[in-house]
Design an enzyme around this catalytic site. Sequence first.
Site, PDB file in Angstrom:
ATOM      1  N   ASP A   8       0.865  -1.179   0.000  1.00 21.62           N
ATOM      2  CA  ASP A   8       0.000   0.000   0.000  1.00 21.62           C
ATOM      3  C   ASP A   8       0.901   1.228   0.000  1.00 21.62           C
ATOM      4  O   ASP A   8       2.124   1.123  -0.219  1.00 21.62           O
ATOM      5  CB  ASP A   8      -0.988  -0.038   1.178  1.00 21.62           C
ATOM      6  CG  ASP A   8      -0.317   0.163   2.536  1.00 21.62           C
ATOM      7  OD1 ASP A   8       0.933   0.241   2.596  1.00 21.62           O
ATOM      8  OD2 ASP A   8      -1.041   0.237   3.547  1.00 21.62           O
ATOM      9  N   HIS A   9       0.330   2.394   0.269  1.00 21.21           N
ATOM     10  CA  HIS A   9       1.111   3.639   0.262  1.00 21.21           C
ATOM     11  C   HIS A   9       2.227   3.625   1.306  1.00 21.21           C
ATOM     12  O   HIS A   9       3.304   4.145   1.067  1.00 21.21           O
ATOM     13  CB  HIS A   9       0.188   4.840   0.490  1.00 21.21           C
ATOM     14  CG  HIS A   9      -0.680   4.701   1.704  1.00 21.21           C
ATOM     15  ND1 HIS A   9      -1.760   3.826   1.747  1.00 21.21           N
ATOM     16  CD2 HIS A   9      -0.618   5.277   2.929  1.00 21.21           C
ATOM     17  CE1 HIS A   9      -2.326   3.904   2.927  1.00 21.21           C
ATOM     18  NE2 HIS A   9      -1.651   4.756   3.675  1.00 21.21           N
ATOM     19  N   CYS A  65       3.092  -3.258   4.132  1.00 19.58           N
ATOM     20  CA  CYS A  65       2.224  -2.152   4.532  1.00 19.58           C
ATOM     21  C   CYS A  65       2.871  -1.566   5.791  1.00 19.58           C
ATOM     22  O   CYS A  65       4.000  -1.947   6.129  1.00 19.58           O
ATOM     23  CB  CYS A  65       0.779  -2.608   4.753  1.00 19.58           C
ATOM     24  SG  CYS A  65       0.533  -3.774   6.107  1.00 19.58           S
ATOM     25  N   GLY A  66       2.187  -0.667   6.459  1.00 18.74           N
ATOM     26  CA  GLY A  66       2.827  -0.006   7.590  1.00 18.74           C
ATOM     27  C   GLY A  66       3.335  -0.975   8.638  1.00 18.74           C
ATOM     28  O   GLY A  66       4.500  -0.958   9.022  1.00 18.74           O
ATOM     29  N   THR A  67       2.460  -1.836   9.102  1.00 16.75           N
ATOM     30  CA  THR A  67       2.840  -2.830  10.122  1.00 16.75           C
ATOM     31  C   THR A  67       3.182  -4.189   9.533  1.00 16.75           C
ATOM     32  O   THR A  67       3.698  -5.052  10.240  1.00 16.75           O
ATOM     33  CB  THR A  67       1.685  -3.061  11.116  1.00 16.75           C
ATOM     34  OG1 THR A  67       0.589  -3.634  10.387  1.00 16.75           O
ATOM     35  CG2 THR A  67       1.249  -1.774  11.798  1.00 16.75           C
ATOM     36  N   GLY A  68       2.821  -4.420   8.292  1.00 18.39           N
ATOM     37  CA  GLY A  68       2.956  -5.746   7.683  1.00 18.39           C
ATOM     38  C   GLY A  68       1.793  -6.657   8.016  1.00 18.39           C
ATOM     39  O   GLY A  68       1.599  -7.693   7.376  1.00 18.39           O
ATOM     40  N   GLY A  70      -1.620  -5.988   7.973  1.00 17.12           N
ATOM     41  CA  GLY A  70      -2.771  -5.922   7.077  1.00 17.12           C
ATOM     42  C   GLY A  70      -2.577  -6.804   5.856  1.00 17.12           C
ATOM     43  O   GLY A  70      -3.451  -7.626   5.513  1.00 17.12           O
ATOM     44  N   HIS A  98      11.090 -23.704   8.392  1.00 17.92           N
ATOM     45  CA  HIS A  98      10.118 -24.449   9.194  1.00 17.92           C
ATOM     46  C   HIS A  98       8.690 -24.351   8.671  1.00 17.92           C
ATOM     47  O   HIS A  98       7.907 -25.280   8.851  1.00 17.92           O
ATOM     48  CB  HIS A  98      10.130 -23.943  10.649  1.00 17.92           C
ATOM     49  CG  HIS A  98      11.393 -24.298  11.379  1.00 17.92           C
ATOM     50  ND1 HIS A  98      11.520 -24.174  12.747  1.00 17.92           N
ATOM     51  CD2 HIS A  98      12.585 -24.777  10.937  1.00 17.92           C
ATOM     52  CE1 HIS A  98      12.743 -24.555  13.118  1.00 17.92           C
ATOM     53  NE2 HIS A  98      13.412 -24.926  12.027  1.00 17.92           N
ATOM     54  N   ARG A 109       6.909   0.573   8.147  1.00 15.41           N
ATOM     55  CA  ARG A 109       7.085   1.730   9.034  1.00 15.41           C
ATOM     56  C   ARG A 109       7.940   1.398  10.253  1.00 15.41           C
ATOM     57  O   ARG A 109       8.155   2.252  11.113  1.00 15.41           O
ATOM     58  CB  ARG A 109       5.725   2.264   9.481  1.00 15.41           C
ATOM     59  CG  ARG A 109       4.993   3.000   8.373  1.00 15.41           C
ATOM     60  CD  ARG A 109       3.668   3.570   8.828  1.00 15.41           C
ATOM     61  NE  ARG A 109       3.086   4.417   7.784  1.00 15.41           N
ATOM     62  CZ  ARG A 109       1.777   4.606   7.618  1.00 15.41           C
ATOM     63  NH1 ARG A 109       0.916   4.022   8.417  1.00 15.41           N
ATOM     64  NH2 ARG A 109       1.339   5.389   6.652  1.00 15.41           N
ATOM     65  N   ARG A 132      10.052 -33.195   9.440  1.00 12.43           N
ATOM     66  CA  ARG A 132       9.003 -33.065  10.457  1.00 12.43           C
ATOM     67  C   ARG A 132       8.106 -31.850  10.217  1.00 12.43           C
ATOM     68  O   ARG A 132       6.970 -31.806  10.705  1.00 12.43           O
ATOM     69  CB  ARG A 132       9.620 -32.998  11.854  1.00 12.43           C
ATOM     70  CG  ARG A 132      10.384 -31.712  12.156  1.00 12.43           C
ATOM     71  CD  ARG A 132      11.129 -31.789  13.479  1.00 12.43           C
ATOM     72  NE  ARG A 132      11.709 -30.526  13.887  1.00 12.43           N
ATOM     73  CZ  ARG A 132      12.840 -30.003  13.398  1.00 12.43           C
ATOM     74  NH1 ARG A 132      13.503 -30.649  12.457  1.00 12.43           N
ATOM     75  NH2 ARG A 132      13.295 -28.854  13.856  1.00 12.43           N
ATOM     76  N   HIS A 133       8.612 -30.881   9.459  1.00 16.65           N
ATOM     77  CA  HIS A 133       7.830 -29.665   9.218  1.00 16.65           C
ATOM     78  C   HIS A 133       6.762 -29.875   8.150  1.00 16.65           C
ATOM     79  O   HIS A 133       5.795 -29.115   8.082  1.00 16.65           O
ATOM     80  CB  HIS A 133       8.745 -28.512   8.811  1.00 16.65           C
ATOM     81  CG  HIS A 133       9.763 -28.192   9.859  1.00 16.65           C
ATOM     82  ND1 HIS A 133       9.424 -27.703  11.092  1.00 16.65           N
ATOM     83  CD2 HIS A 133      11.120 -28.330   9.863  1.00 16.65           C
ATOM     84  CE1 HIS A 133      10.511 -27.523  11.815  1.00 16.65           C
ATOM     85  NE2 HIS A 133      11.557 -27.913  11.098  1.00 16.65           N
ATOM     86  N   ARG A 136       3.402 -30.705   9.581  1.00 15.25           N
ATOM     87  CA  ARG A 136       2.890 -29.556  10.341  1.00 15.25           C
ATOM     88  C   ARG A 136       2.258 -28.530   9.411  1.00 15.25           C
ATOM     89  O   ARG A 136       1.183 -28.006   9.702  1.00 15.25           O
ATOM     90  CB  ARG A 136       4.022 -28.917  11.150  1.00 15.25           C
ATOM     91  CG  ARG A 136       4.513 -29.847  12.249  1.00 15.25           C
ATOM     92  CD  ARG A 136       5.767 -29.349  12.933  1.00 15.25           C
ATOM     93  NE  ARG A 136       6.229 -30.343  13.908  1.00 15.25           N
ATOM     94  CZ  ARG A 136       7.413 -30.290  14.501  1.00 15.25           C
ATOM     95  NH1 ARG A 136       8.252 -29.310  14.232  1.00 15.25           N
ATOM     96  NH2 ARG A 136       7.755 -31.222  15.375  1.00 15.25           N
TER      97      ARG A 136
HETATM   98  C1  RB5 Z   1      -1.939   2.607   6.558  1.00 14.87           C
HETATM   99  O1  RB5 Z   1      -2.008   3.787   7.269  1.00 14.87           O
HETATM  100  C2  RB5 Z   1      -1.790   1.411   7.498  1.00 14.87           C
HETATM  101  O2  RB5 Z   1      -2.948   1.231   8.229  1.00 14.87           O
HETATM  102  C3  RB5 Z   1      -1.441   0.168   6.716  1.00 14.87           C
HETATM  103  O3  RB5 Z   1      -0.280   0.401   5.987  1.00 14.87           O
HETATM  104  C4  RB5 Z   1      -1.145  -1.082   7.507  1.00 14.87           C
HETATM  105  O4  RB5 Z   1      -0.237  -0.829   8.540  1.00 14.87           O
HETATM  106  C5  RB5 Z   1      -2.305  -1.846   7.956  1.00 14.87           C
HETATM  107  O5  RB5 Z   1      -2.162  -2.968   8.460  1.00 14.87           O
END
Ligand code: RB5
Length: 142
Positions: A8-9, A65-68, A70, A98, A109, A132-133, A136
Amino acid sequence: MKIGLASDHAGYEMKQFLLGMLEALGHEVVDFGTNSKDSVDYPDFAHPLAEAVVAKKVEIGIAMCGTGNGVNMAVNRHKGVRGVLCWSIDIGRLTRQHNGANICCLPARFISNLEAAAIVESFLSTPFEGGRHQKRIEKIEC
Ligand code: RB5
């Protein structure tokens, strides 16, 4: 390898950085967008990447994405996808060894482009261990 990228952005700049790096290393890259820093919705880019992985149009996916989280949630809705949130070189390696991961999700971010490059390098260069993996990962789908 044939590698798909999506972001995303919030992940756009990291995606562009990784695209250049992967092409310089000789990989074939398919870019699923986004194509600017304008605000977008991450599922619109994560789902096409996941579909391409399931259809074997690309061997490996990398999503940002920002946190990965989403993109990770979105790609894991697809049967056959094993998306993983990677924030360190060791996590990148172990999710391949694994978990037989096929989509590497990065928190754009929270890590630098150089950290992302090192994680992707460990992810791409590490094979699934099997053994073994195998049983699983077969128990993951429901
Ligand atoms: C965008 O602002 C943010 O919400 C997106 O990149 C992501 O972190 C969502 O999981």
